[in-house]
Design a protein around this motif. Structure first.
Motif, PDB file in Angstrom:
ATOM      1  N   MET A   1      14.746  20.655  11.723  1.00 40.01           N
ATOM      2  CA  MET A   1      15.475  20.217  10.588  1.00 40.01           C
ATOM      3  C   MET A   1      14.756  19.595   9.363  1.00 40.01           C
ATOM      4  O   MET A   1      15.422  19.349   8.429  1.00 40.01           O
ATOM      5  CB  MET A   1      16.736  19.348  11.207  1.00 40.01           C
ATOM      6  CG  MET A   1      16.136  18.099  11.821  1.00 40.01           C
ATOM      7  SD  MET A   1      17.627  17.226  12.690  1.00 40.01           S
ATOM      8  CE  MET A   1      18.807  17.046  11.347  1.00 40.01           C
ATOM      9  N   HIS A   2      13.778  19.031   9.794  1.00 34.82           N
ATOM     10  CA  HIS A   2      12.681  18.624   8.731  1.00 34.82           C
ATOM     11  C   HIS A   2      11.749  19.878   8.603  1.00 34.82           C
ATOM     12  O   HIS A   2      10.827  20.279   9.326  1.00 34.82           O
ATOM     13  CB  HIS A   2      11.929  17.503   8.954  1.00 34.82           C
ATOM     14  CG  HIS A   2      12.902  16.114   8.974  1.00 34.82           C
ATOM     15  ND1 HIS A   2      12.391  15.173   9.884  1.00 34.82           N
ATOM     16  CD2 HIS A   2      13.766  15.778   8.196  1.00 34.82           C
ATOM     17  CE1 HIS A   2      13.457  14.213   9.654  1.00 34.82           C
ATOM     18  NE2 HIS A   2      14.185  14.534   8.452  1.00 34.82           N
ATOM     19  N   GLY A   3      12.132  20.798   7.334  1.00 33.72           N
ATOM     20  CA  GLY A   3      11.363  21.855   7.156  1.00 33.72           C
ATOM     21  C   GLY A   3       9.852  21.777   7.329  1.00 33.72           C
ATOM     22  O   GLY A   3       9.281  22.960   7.550  1.00 33.72           O
ATOM     23  N   ASP A   4       9.155  20.810   7.115  1.00 35.02           N
ATOM     24  CA  ASP A   4       7.846  20.658   7.260  1.00 35.02           C
ATOM     25  C   ASP A   4       7.262  20.446   8.563  1.00 35.02           C
ATOM     26  O   ASP A   4       6.026  20.451   8.780  1.00 35.02           O
ATOM     27  CB  ASP A   4       7.005  20.058   6.214  1.00 35.02           C
ATOM     28  CG  ASP A   4       7.766  18.321   6.022  1.00 35.02           C
ATOM     29  OD1 ASP A   4       8.808  18.048   7.140  1.00 35.02           O
ATOM     30  OD2 ASP A   4       7.142  17.624   5.275  1.00 35.02           O
ATOM     31  N   GLU A   5       8.033  20.216   9.502  1.00 38.39           N
ATOM     32  CA  GLU A   5       7.365  20.008  10.886  1.00 38.39           C
ATOM     33  C   GLU A   5       7.808  20.999  11.847  1.00 38.39           C
ATOM     34  O   GLU A   5       8.887  21.202  12.398  1.00 38.39           O
ATOM     35  CB  GLU A   5       8.489  18.726  11.520  1.00 38.39           C
ATOM     36  CG  GLU A   5       8.341  17.395  10.535  1.00 38.39           C
ATOM     37  CD  GLU A   5       9.323  16.190  10.683  1.00 38.39           C
ATOM     38  OE1 GLU A   5      10.278  16.226  11.765  1.00 38.39           O
ATOM     39  OE2 GLU A   5       9.314  15.372  10.090  1.00 38.39           O
ATOM     40  N   THR A   6       6.799  21.839  11.691  1.00 33.99           N
ATOM     41  CA  THR A   6       7.124  23.360  12.231  1.00 33.99           C
ATOM     42  C   THR A   6       6.595  23.538  13.433  1.00 33.99           C
ATOM     43  O   THR A   6       6.720  24.824  14.108  1.00 33.99           O
ATOM     44  CB  THR A   6       5.972  24.394  11.176  1.00 33.99           C
ATOM     45  OG1 THR A   6       4.656  23.583  11.167  1.00 33.99           O
ATOM     46  CG2 THR A   6       6.731  24.161   9.856  1.00 33.99           C
TER      47      THR A   6
ATOM     48  N   THR B   1       8.906  21.816   2.787  1.00 30.46           N
ATOM     49  CA  THR B   1       9.337  20.580   2.387  1.00 30.46           C
ATOM     50  C   THR B   1      10.153  20.025   3.684  1.00 30.46           C
ATOM     51  O   THR B   1      10.716  20.743   4.524  1.00 30.46           O
ATOM     52  CB  THR B   1      10.331  20.534   1.244  1.00 30.46           C
ATOM     53  OG1 THR B   1      11.596  21.531   1.674  1.00 30.46           O
ATOM     54  CG2 THR B   1       9.637  21.123   0.030  1.00 30.46           C
ATOM     55  N   ARG B   2      10.344  18.424   3.544  1.00 30.86           N
ATOM     56  CA  ARG B   2      11.274  17.871   4.609  1.00 30.86           C
ATOM     57  C   ARG B   2      12.779  18.322   4.358  1.00 30.86           C
ATOM     58  O   ARG B   2      13.589  18.452   5.254  1.00 30.86           O
ATOM     59  CB  ARG B   2      10.805  16.429   4.499  1.00 30.86           C
ATOM     60  CG  ARG B   2      11.984  15.562   5.564  1.00 30.86           C
ATOM     61  CD  ARG B   2      11.474  13.978   5.149  1.00 30.86           C
ATOM     62  NE  ARG B   2      12.187  13.139   5.995  1.00 30.86           N
ATOM     63  CZ  ARG B   2      11.612  12.524   7.095  1.00 30.86           C
ATOM     64  NH1 ARG B   2      10.629  13.187   7.622  1.00 30.86           N
ATOM     65  NH2 ARG B   2      12.194  11.715   7.768  1.00 30.86           N
ATOM     66  N   TYR B   3      13.052  18.037   3.187  1.00 34.14           N
ATOM     67  CA  TYR B   3      14.500  18.207   2.661  1.00 34.14           C
ATOM     68  C   TYR B   3      14.890  19.731   2.689  1.00 34.14           C
ATOM     69  O   TYR B   3      14.011  20.661   2.686  1.00 34.14           O
ATOM     70  CB  TYR B   3      14.676  17.437   1.310  1.00 34.14           C
ATOM     71  CG  TYR B   3      14.548  16.210   1.293  1.00 34.14           C
ATOM     72  CD1 TYR B   3      14.086  15.405   2.428  1.00 34.14           C
ATOM     73  CD2 TYR B   3      14.755  15.279   0.120  1.00 34.14           C
ATOM     74  CE1 TYR B   3      14.175  13.947   2.433  1.00 34.14           C
ATOM     75  CE2 TYR B   3      14.739  13.867   0.272  1.00 34.14           C
ATOM     76  CZ  TYR B   3      14.204  13.351   1.367  1.00 34.14           C
ATOM     77  OH  TYR B   3      14.165  11.886   1.199  1.00 34.14           O
TER      78      TYR B   3
ATOM     79  N   PHE C   1      13.589  18.861  17.586  1.00 35.65           N
ATOM     80  CA  PHE C   1      12.252  18.395  17.588  1.00 35.65           C
ATOM     81  C   PHE C   1      11.638  18.318  16.283  1.00 35.65           C
ATOM     82  O   PHE C   1      12.181  19.084  15.222  1.00 35.65           O
ATOM     83  CB  PHE C   1      11.509  19.844  18.194  1.00 35.65           C
ATOM     84  CG  PHE C   1      11.719  20.182  19.729  1.00 35.65           C
ATOM     85  CD1 PHE C   1      10.767  19.222  20.750  1.00 35.65           C
ATOM     86  CD2 PHE C   1      12.556  20.874  20.204  1.00 35.65           C
ATOM     87  CE1 PHE C   1      10.989  19.427  22.072  1.00 35.65           C
ATOM     88  CE2 PHE C   1      12.768  20.999  21.878  1.00 35.65           C
ATOM     89  CZ  PHE C   1      12.017  20.210  22.380  1.00 35.65           C
ATOM     90  N   HIS C   2      11.039  17.446  16.083  1.00 35.48           N
ATOM     91  CA  HIS C   2      10.306  17.040  14.937  1.00 35.48           C
ATOM     92  C   HIS C   2       8.846  16.774  15.063  1.00 35.48           C
ATOM     93  O   HIS C   2       7.949  17.293  16.239  1.00 35.48           O
ATOM     94  CB  HIS C   2      10.846  15.662  14.434  1.00 35.48           C
ATOM     95  CG  HIS C   2      12.416  15.342  14.219  1.00 35.48           C
ATOM     96  ND1 HIS C   2      12.693  15.477  12.656  1.00 35.48           N
ATOM     97  CD2 HIS C   2      13.464  15.864  14.884  1.00 35.48           C
ATOM     98  CE1 HIS C   2      14.092  15.462  12.981  1.00 35.48           C
ATOM     99  NE2 HIS C   2      14.453  15.712  14.067  1.00 35.48           N
ATOM    100  N   GLY C   3       8.051  16.421  13.970  1.00 34.28           N
ATOM    101  CA  GLY C   3       6.597  16.300  14.184  1.00 34.28           C
ATOM    102  C   GLY C   3       6.325  14.956  13.069  1.00 34.28           C
ATOM    103  O   GLY C   3       7.098  14.443  12.205  1.00 34.28           O
ATOM    104  N   GLY C   4       5.135  14.558  13.221  1.00 38.81           N
ATOM    105  CA  GLY C   4       4.622  13.591  12.336  1.00 38.81           C
ATOM    106  C   GLY C   4       3.954  12.283  13.219  1.00 38.81           C
ATOM    107  O   GLY C   4       3.521  11.541  12.906  1.00 38.81           O
TER     108      GLY C   4
END
Ligand SMILES: [Zn+2]
Length: 659
Positions: free
Chosen positions: A166-171, A226-228, A274-277
């Motif tokens: 859902m955060h587009g840059d966390e792939t 992007t995240r957004y 699921f996210h990343g960072g």
């Protein structure tokens, strides 16, 4: 020498690009990634409403902002440093075919992703179905696959959901979810454990919840992600929030609406996004500091995920925070987050799982991250079979939507509902002994005490709710008709059991709040019959006014039940002017009059010499009883007259002001 020149040039270049984002910068990228430091942790509670905080390490805050958010942030006067966007990765490995994507060490172009989802459905049509949840801002698809043994039915099984990116840059999760789908489908029938999961759980997987963000750089690359979303909004700050209400950060985005619609249509008892960072399992709440009633269960399930990952990965993976897990708020406050939405409003249980320190992970690291997480993916799905579960039905086996509440335990919406379609409920809970109350409208509460459950095991508890009372008399209508000062009441029954009869009750609308209903009549019932029966009753010579009527149906055992209430308005049949009350008065009194039809009315007050001293009313009034107040505080003691004048009617009465 040559190398250092390049270094200097690229250093200058990046400083130029990343030092001061202006409108042009935002036009292209939509969002800026930056860091700054705070003095007190509490500052986050304000900042989280303004910008999208991504991580907090000690007193350093990493955040994203769109142009508007960034300008608001600038006005707070923090010193900040703009960082390279995590989604800007020049040498990202994209797959050129579905076969190459199937090696799971590259990222899919958008079309390949969509094709792969539909390929799953056509290759495994008996256990896999694509569900199109809706479109993004730019018209890309938010797709789920549903995996289940009877994939076209809604069974008495728990519904489980995974969703990523859902955060587009966390792939990272994006490709890992595609691989999980592939693994579940291809292992069905071969692997006992996976077969068992697919046979007993409806598994829903959405690999990418923000494709506009992931493909911000175009459909053929994830570079520039992007995240957004395409409206430059953080989707994980856009959901209804338990503390901040329906719209914590403005209107819902199309991606949010799609997810809310799906959540309301189904009954996901357990989910994760699921996210990343960073690498951590994050559990509710995000929005407030108090703990979820099932905090011990959340810690247990989160540790189980992290522990299994740690046992199958290098010692540096998912080892921070509290041994790989954290309470959301303890890390930093988030409002409008998805996990709180699902957990609070949808009565599910959701985790936010961060699975790689690098947001846009180099594709060659994807297989390793699959190895670290694959066991935990299955464990987590499996955990929705544990706890207390069963089916709630009525006495003839119809499924019921019932509230399942644990006394002395549940609050903050932690009680759950059984599924309205299948009646099944799944109460995930830490091991212990609990008292469960099942309640549904029209049924007696059923309390089952001392239900014991152990972690990683299942207690089956099917419950049959007993109707509050079998309907002895089925009333199909109850109505009233006004004729002058008479009210004709009628009702019809289609069946009666043990019916002694009906008492007819009336109350003036004005006094109904103090419940002084009076019995005005009685109608004999027909005992037990399946014939249609009509009843009527006339209430005569009623003073004008508004009234409520109801029937009290009484059986031969003296049990009774009230019908609905109906309101009638009895209009005056003639003009009249009543004596004022009180009289004598000091200094105010009430004057009441009735008009049988809509009329222009004047009400005047004269002194004893016939001088007009006050006009109390001069306007058109509806038919009915009207009341006026006369205030004599400015007048001297003595006799006064009051009059009503209307077309065809005039009346005068005397009153006494005594000071
Ligand atoms: Zn994220």
């Amino acid at each position: 020498m040559k190398i250092s020149v390049i270094l200097i040039v690229s250093f200058l270049f990046s400083t130029l690009i990343f030092s001061q984002p202006d409108s042009k910068f935002f036009e292209k990228k939509g969002e800026v990634y930056f860091k700054f430091s705070i003095a007190e942790k509490e500052e986050i509670n304000i900042l989280t409403r303004i910008i999208s905080i991504d991580n907090v390490v000690g007193n350093i805050v990493y955040a994203y902002a769109n142009e508007e958010e960034f300008n608001e942030f600038l006005s707070l006067g923090y010193e900040y440093e703009v960082l390279r966007s995590p989604g800007d990765v020049d040498d990202v490995q994209m797959s050129s075919s579905l076969e190459e994507l199937g090696l799971w060490d590259s990222y899919p172009p958008y079309d390949a992703y969509i094709n792969m989802m539909y390929q799953f459905e056509s290759d495994y049509s008996s256990i896999c179905k694509v569900v199109d949840a809706g479109n993004t801002v730019q018209g890309r698809k938010i797709l789920f696959v549903k995996i289940s043994d009877n994939v076209n039915e809604r069974e008495t099984e728990p519904q489980f959901m995974y969703s990523s990116t859902m955060h587009g840059d966390e792939t990272t999760g994006f490709v890992l979810m595609l691989r999980l789908i592939d693994s579940l489908l291809s292992s069905y029938g071969n692997d006992t454990r996976i077969t068992n999961l697919v046979n007993n759980i409806e598994i829903w997987i959405n690999p990418n919840a923000n494709p506009d963000g992931t493909y911000h750089g175009g459909n053929n690359t994830v570079n520039g992600a992007t995240r957004y979303n395409a409206n430059n909004k953080d989707l994980n700050r856009n959901f209804p929030d338990p503390a901040e209400g329906q719209y914590p950060t403005g209107p819902w985005q199309p991606e949010t609406i799609a997810m809310i619609n799906l959540a309301q249509q189904y009954n996901f008892i357990l989910s994760a996004n699921f996210h990343g960072g960073t690498e951590v399992v994050n559990y509710p709440w995000d929005t407030w500091s108090r703990f979820h009633p099932d905090d011990n269960w959340f810690q247990f399930i989160s540790h189980k995920y992290a522990d299994t990952v740690q046992a199958h990965s290098p010692s540096t993976y998912m080892n921070g925070f509290d041994d790989g897990i954290t309470n959301g708020y303890a890390w930093y406050r988030v409002v409008g987050g998805r996990q709180d939405f699902f957990t609070y409003f949808e009565r599910g249980r959701e985790l936010t799982i961060e699975i790689s320190d690098t947001k846009l992970l180099p594709a060659s690291f994807l297989p390793a991250h699959w190895e670290y997480n694959k066991r935990s993916f299955l464990n987590y799905i499996e955990s929705c079979l544990f706890g207390i579960r069963g089916v709630v039905t009525d006495t003839v086996g119809n499924p019921l939507k019932a509230l399942v509440k644990i006394a002395g335990h549940d609050f903050d919406n932690s009680e759950i509902f059984s599924d309205s379609v299948s009646g099944n409920y799944h109460r995930l809970i830490y091991s212990g002994n609990y008292n469960l109350t099942f309640s549904a409208p029209g049924f007696f509460d059923t309390i089952i005490t001392n239900v014991s459950v152990n972690n990683l095991s299942t207690t089956i508890l099917n419950v049959e709710l007993i109707p509050e009372s079998p309907v002895p008399v089925e009333l199909v209508f109850f109505s009233a008709k006004v004729n002058g000062n008479m009210v004709s009441l009628s009702c019809e029954t289609v069946s009666e059991i043990n019916n002694r009869g009906f008492e007819i009750e009336r109350v003036s609308s004005l006094t109904s709040s103090i419940q002084n209903w009076i019995k005005i009549g009685y109608l004999n019932g027909f005992g037990t019959t399946t014939e249609k029966n009509n009843y009527s009753f006339v209430d005569k010579e009623i003073p004008s006014g508004k009234y409520l009527y109801r029937l009290k149906q009484i059986d031969f055992d003296e049990n009774y039940k009230y019908s609905q209430e109906i309101e009638v308005d009895v209009k005056p049949v003639s003009f009249s002017l009543e004596q004022n009350y009180p009289n004598p008065f000091n200094p105010t009194t009430k004057i009441e009059f009735s008009i049988p039809e809509k009329s222009y009315v004047k009400v005047k007050v004269f002194d004893i010499l016939g001088n007009l001293v006050s006009i109390l009313k001069s306007e058109e009034l509806d038919a009915g009883v009207h009341k006026l107040n006369f205030d004599g505080s400015k007048f001297s003691s003595g006799i006064y007259y009051y009059s009503i004048e209307t077309v065809g009617f005039r009346s005068v009465k005397k009153m006494l002001l005594l000071k």
